[in-house]
Design an enzyme around this catalytic site. Structure first.
Site, PDB file in Angstrom:
ATOM      1  N   ASN A   9      39.485  37.257  39.758  1.00 39.17           N
ATOM      2  CA  ASN A   9      39.392  36.980  41.189  1.00 39.17           C
ATOM      3  C   ASN A   9      38.465  35.780  41.343  1.00 39.17           C
ATOM      4  OD1 ASN A   9      38.948  36.924  43.927  1.00 39.17           O
ATOM      5  ND2 ASN A   9      37.756  38.829  44.003  1.00 39.17           N
ATOM      6  N   TRP A  10      39.062  34.649  41.644  1.00 34.02           N
ATOM      7  CA  TRP A  10      38.273  33.415  41.686  1.00 34.02           C
ATOM      8  C   TRP A  10      37.485  33.269  42.986  1.00 34.02           C
ATOM      9  CZ3 TRP A  10      42.407  29.359  39.606  1.00 34.02           C
ATOM     10  CH2 TRP A  10      42.777  29.733  38.304  1.00 34.02           C
ATOM     11  N   LYS A  11      37.749  34.153  43.932  1.00 32.02           N
ATOM     12  CA  LYS A  11      37.071  34.107  45.242  1.00 32.02           C
ATOM     13  C   LYS A  11      37.187  32.689  45.834  1.00 32.02           C
ATOM     14  CE  LYS A  11      34.115  37.771  43.632  1.00 32.02           C
ATOM     15  NZ  LYS A  11      32.987  38.621  43.900  1.00 32.02           N
ATOM     16  N   HIS A  95      39.208  44.621  49.038  1.00 31.23           N
ATOM     17  CA  HIS A  95      38.031  44.160  48.291  1.00 31.23           C
ATOM     18  C   HIS A  95      36.791  44.388  49.149  1.00 31.23           C
ATOM     19  CE1 HIS A  95      35.192  41.581  46.206  1.00 31.23           C
ATOM     20  NE2 HIS A  95      35.996  41.639  45.170  1.00 31.23           N
ATOM     21  N   GLU A  97      34.263  42.682  49.672  1.00 27.64           N
ATOM     22  CA  GLU A  97      33.849  41.536  50.497  1.00 27.64           C
ATOM     23  C   GLU A  97      34.684  41.466  51.770  1.00 27.64           C
ATOM     24  OE1 GLU A  97      34.057  38.558  47.403  1.00 27.64           O
ATOM     25  OE2 GLU A  97      32.393  39.569  46.409  1.00 27.64           O
ATOM     26  N   GLU A 165      35.585  49.369  42.025  1.00 29.21           N
ATOM     27  CA  GLU A 165      34.548  48.348  42.019  1.00 29.21           C
ATOM     28  C   GLU A 165      33.326  48.847  42.792  1.00 29.21           C
ATOM     29  OE1 GLU A 165      36.263  44.206  41.362  1.00 29.21           O
ATOM     30  OE2 GLU A 165      36.501  44.611  43.483  1.00 29.21           O
ATOM     31  N   GLY A 171      28.948  41.023  41.559  1.00 32.13           N
ATOM     32  CA  GLY A 171      28.185  39.787  41.671  1.00 32.13           C
ATOM     33  C   GLY A 171      26.687  39.972  41.488  1.00 32.13           C
ATOM     34  N   SER A 210      30.755  42.796  37.806  1.00 35.71           N
ATOM     35  CA  SER A 210      29.956  42.091  36.792  1.00 35.71           C
ATOM     36  C   SER A 210      30.448  42.328  35.369  1.00 35.71           C
ATOM     37  CB  SER A 210      28.479  42.471  36.910  1.00 35.71           C
ATOM     38  OG  SER A 210      27.981  42.114  38.185  1.00 35.71           O
ATOM     39  N   GLY A 231      35.292  38.926  38.616  1.00 36.52           N
ATOM     40  CA  GLY A 231      34.949  37.845  39.528  1.00 36.52           C
ATOM     41  C   GLY A 231      34.314  36.688  38.788  1.00 36.52           C
ATOM     42  N   GLY A 232      32.979  36.635  38.790  1.00 39.91           N
ATOM     43  CA  GLY A 232      32.233  35.507  38.227  1.00 39.91           C
ATOM     44  C   GLY A 232      32.694  35.067  36.852  1.00 39.91           C
TER      45      GLY A 232
HETATM   46  C1  PEP Z   1      35.137  41.037  42.145  1.00 41.73           C
HETATM   47  O1  PEP Z   1      34.965  40.154  42.957  1.00 41.73           O
HETATM   48  O2  PEP Z   1      36.139  41.754  42.237  1.00 41.73           O
HETATM   49  C2  PEP Z   1      34.143  41.217  41.079  1.00 41.73           C
HETATM   50  C3  PEP Z   1      34.233  42.273  40.329  1.00 41.73           C
HETATM   51  O3  PEP Z   1      33.162  40.256  40.959  1.00 41.73           O
HETATM   52  P1  PEP Z   1      32.084  40.120  39.754  1.00 41.73           P
HETATM   53  O4  PEP Z   1      32.834  40.292  38.463  1.00 41.73           O
HETATM   54  O5  PEP Z   1      31.510  38.751  39.919  1.00 41.73           O
HETATM   55  O6  PEP Z   1      31.083  41.209  39.958  1.00 41.73           O
END
Ligand code: PEP
Length: 249
Positions: A9-11, A95, A97, A165, A171, A210, A231-232
């Site tokens: 997930n590149w956000k 999600h 966010e 999640e 994050g 993460s 994500g990251g």
């Molecule tokens: C996400 O945005 O779905 C996520 C899991 O982010 P991160 O890996 O950065 O925690």
């Protein structure tokens, strides 16, 4: 037997050029680890470019969001048909966010899931508790509620992936332990079985929060952890490639 599914997930990150470069690297990583399903969810504006880049590969293209109405006065939104025409085969729904920053309720999530499935789009339904909820001992209650509500308007689990999640792990660099993830994943699968019976055993349940190359192998070794939503670390092609490779171990 479930296939591990690792999705990035590149956000709201990447330029057009870096999105294309990242997508190229994902195609290579996916070819190197064919036993793992690889997906990417770039920003909507790069979907067409990324679709062209991954054409002919087995990398699956997801949108991060969309509007469930077919068309209309929804300034700034993209319909699911538009996302599909740009090359997406599915999208993320629920999600944290979107829930926290854009006020998406369980009811909105349910509508989005049903509309996506009606158009044949896959859904990665994200669920997870806040730190306060975990500390208060209501993790399974919250997650079960989100699962039930999110799937309330569909009749089968076809095209559905669940991503567990924990909000406190997204994050933050703070990971749920493999045992914590397994406990919730198993609970989600049991919950799905109540309504969907034997289909629950076939549903992919990803862990997200993460996930890094160093933590991926132990998480993915758990029996009910069938991949990762990343994500990251998905913005770093080497790290994402290592996480994909961990899914084959
Ligand atoms: C996400 O945005 O779905 C996520 C899991 O982010 P991160 O890996 O950065 O925690």
């Amino acid at each position: 037997m479930r296939t591990n599914f690792v999705c990035g997930n590149w956000k709201m990150n990447t330029t057009r050029a870096s999105a294309i470069a990242l997508a190229e690297a994902c195609v290579v990583a996916s070819r190197q680890t064919p036993s793992v399903r690889v997906g990417i969810a770039p920003p909507a504006i790069w979907l067409s470019d990324v679709a062209a880049t991954i054409a002919g590969s087995s990398v699956a293209l997801f949108a991060q969001n969309g509007h469930p109405a077919a068309s209309g006065a929804f300034t700034g939104e993209s319909s699911y048909a538009m996302l599909k025409e740009a090359g997406a085969i599915g999208l993320l729904v629920g999600h944290s966010e979107r829930r926290q920053l854009f006020g998406e309720t369980d009811a909105v999530v349910a509508t989005k899931v049903a509309a996506a499935r009606a158009l044949g789009l896959e859904v990665i339904l994200c669920v997870g508790e806040t730190l306060e909820e975990r500390d208060g001992g209501t993790t399974l209650q919250v997650v079960n509620r989100q699962v039930d509500a999110g799937l309330a308007e569909i009749a089968t689990l076809d095209g559905i992936t669940i991503a567990y999640e924990p909000v406190w792990a997204i994050g933050t660099g703070r990971n749920a332990t493999a045992a914590q993830a397994q406990e919730v994943h198993a609970a989600i699968r049991s919950r799905l079985a109540i309504r969907f019976g034997a289909q629950a055993a076939a549903v992919v349940i990803q862990y997200g929060g993460s996930v890094k190359p160093e933590t991926a192998a132990s998480l993915l070794a758990e029996s009910d952890v069938d991949g990762a939503l990343v994500g990251g670390a998905s913005l770093d092609s080497a790290a994402f490639g290592s996480i994909i490779a961990a899914g084959a171990l």
